[in-house]
Scaffold this motif. Structure first.
Motif, PDB file in Angstrom:
ATOM      1  N   GLU A 114       0.848  -1.203   0.000  1.00  0.00           N
ATOM      2  CA  GLU A 114       0.000   0.000   0.000  1.00  0.00           C
ATOM      3  C   GLU A 114       0.880   1.248   0.000  1.00  0.00           C
ATOM      4  O   GLU A 114       1.807   1.361   0.803  1.00  0.00           O
ATOM      5  N   PRO A 115       0.621   2.191  -0.917  1.00  0.00           N
ATOM      6  CA  PRO A 115       1.461   3.392  -0.976  1.00  0.00           C
ATOM      7  C   PRO A 115       1.270   4.271   0.254  1.00  0.00           C
ATOM      8  O   PRO A 115       0.233   4.235   0.911  1.00  0.00           O
ATOM      9  N   ILE A 116       2.281   5.053   0.546  1.00  0.00           N
ATOM     10  CA  ILE A 116       2.239   5.986   1.666  1.00  0.00           C
ATOM     11  C   ILE A 116       1.807   7.342   1.128  1.00  0.00           C
ATOM     12  O   ILE A 116       2.381   7.846   0.161  1.00  0.00           O
ATOM     13  N   LEU A 117       0.787   7.922   1.744  1.00  0.00           N
ATOM     14  CA  LEU A 117       0.320   9.250   1.373  1.00  0.00           C
ATOM     15  C   LEU A 117       0.751  10.233   2.449  1.00  0.00           C
ATOM     16  O   LEU A 117       0.422  10.056   3.621  1.00  0.00           O
ATOM     17  N   ILE A 118       1.495  11.252   2.038  1.00  0.00           N
ATOM     18  CA  ILE A 118       1.985  12.257   2.972  1.00  0.00           C
ATOM     19  C   ILE A 118       1.381  13.591   2.575  1.00  0.00           C
ATOM     20  O   ILE A 118       1.630  14.093   1.481  1.00  0.00           O
ATOM     21  N   THR A 119       0.560  14.153   3.443  1.00  0.00           N
ATOM     22  CA  THR A 119      -0.079  15.422   3.125  1.00  0.00           C
ATOM     23  C   THR A 119       0.927  16.564   3.250  1.00  0.00           C
ATOM     24  O   THR A 119       1.919  16.467   3.961  1.00  0.00           O
ATOM     25  N   GLN A 120       0.632  17.635   2.531  1.00  0.00           N
ATOM     26  CA  GLN A 120       1.514  18.804   2.482  1.00  0.00           C
ATOM     27  C   GLN A 120       1.754  19.385   3.872  1.00  0.00           C
ATOM     28  O   GLN A 120       2.822  19.891   4.154  1.00  0.00           O
ATOM     29  N   ASN A 121       0.766  19.298   4.749  1.00  0.00           N
ATOM     30  CA  ASN A 121       0.938  19.876   6.076  1.00  0.00           C
ATOM     31  C   ASN A 121       1.758  18.982   7.001  1.00  0.00           C
ATOM     32  O   ASN A 121       2.244  19.431   8.025  1.00  0.00           O
ATOM     33  N   ASN A 122       1.943  17.725   6.650  1.00  0.00           N
ATOM     34  CA  ASN A 122       2.742  16.808   7.452  1.00  0.00           C
ATOM     35  C   ASN A 122       4.231  16.999   7.156  1.00  0.00           C
ATOM     36  O   ASN A 122       5.014  17.273   8.046  1.00  0.00           O
ATOM     37  N   ILE A 123       4.604  16.833   5.910  1.00  0.00           N
ATOM     38  CA  ILE A 123       5.981  17.078   5.457  1.00  0.00           C
ATOM     39  C   ILE A 123       5.887  17.881   4.162  1.00  0.00           C
ATOM     40  O   ILE A 123       5.166  17.491   3.242  1.00  0.00           O
ATOM     41  N   ASN A 124       6.602  18.973   4.106  1.00  0.00           N
ATOM     42  CA  ASN A 124       6.591  19.810   2.916  1.00  0.00           C
ATOM     43  C   ASN A 124       7.096  19.000   1.727  1.00  0.00           C
ATOM     44  O   ASN A 124       8.064  18.251   1.829  1.00  0.00           O
ATOM     45  N   GLN A 125       6.458  19.183   0.592  1.00  0.00           N
ATOM     46  CA  GLN A 125       6.802  18.392  -0.583  1.00  0.00           C
ATOM     47  C   GLN A 125       8.198  18.705  -1.116  1.00  0.00           C
ATOM     48  O   GLN A 125       8.803  17.869  -1.766  1.00  0.00           O
TER      49      GLN A 125
END
Length: 173
Positions: A140-151
């Motif tokens: 399963e891919p990991i989804l990292i939101t912009q507010n968690n870690i800056n892209q």
């Protein structure tokens, strides 16, 4: 965390969005009723002037309700898990907040990275971007939101593995 979602702001945007949706439906019904009752007096200029408020309030509904629903998904995702990047150990650490289990993924096991930026730079939807980290073996891919870690930090860490780099107004998970 780069940016913290506030539950009351999400709720107020949802209420505002639903208000605009109800008002848009009401005004559309009122305009249609008026057009049906006065069909003989309706001209092309009247039809054009009737549609402007409908388009305006439809756009406002999309802005407030659409972004609030997407922001709510991001908020719920961040309540479930937290993601950190450890550049020294070359690992991604995923903490499941519900079960308190930590999962560590080595950088070598990452097959691709997809970056979805929000092209809007104001506070309205600039936080609605995310990164998708695809792992080998069809995990399963990991989804990292912009507010968690800056892209930008993700891009620097995985520069050679970035396969998709898209910019949109808002990005749905």
């Amino acid at each position: 965390m780069e940016f913290e979602y506030k539950k009351n702001k999400i709720l107020s945007n949802l209420i505002f969005g639903y208000f605009y949706l109800c008002f848009t439906i009401f005004i559309s019904g009122a305009i249609l009723r008026k057009m049906i009752l006065e069909w003989n007096d309706v001209s092309l200029s009247n039809i054009f002037s009737f549609t402007i408020p409908i388009f305006l309030f439809s756009f406002l509904t999309y802005l407030f309700l659409g972004t609030a629903l997407i922001r709510r998904k991001y908020y719920l995702k961040n309540l479930r898990e937290e993601v950190r990047i450890d550049p020294l150990e070359k690992q991604i650490i995923v903490l499941d907040k519900r079960s308190r289990k930590e999962r560590k993924i080595d950088f070598e096991k990452i097959k691709a990275v997809e970056l979805y930026y929000s092209w809007n730079s104001n506070a309205f939807s600039s936080d609605l971007g995310y990164s998708k980290i695809v792992i080998e073996n069809n995990a399963e891919p990991i989804l990292i939101t912009q507010n968690n870690i800056n892209q930008y930090h993700i891009y620097k860490a995985f520069k050679n593995k970035v396969t998709i780099n898209k910019s949109r107004f808002v990005n749905n998970l």
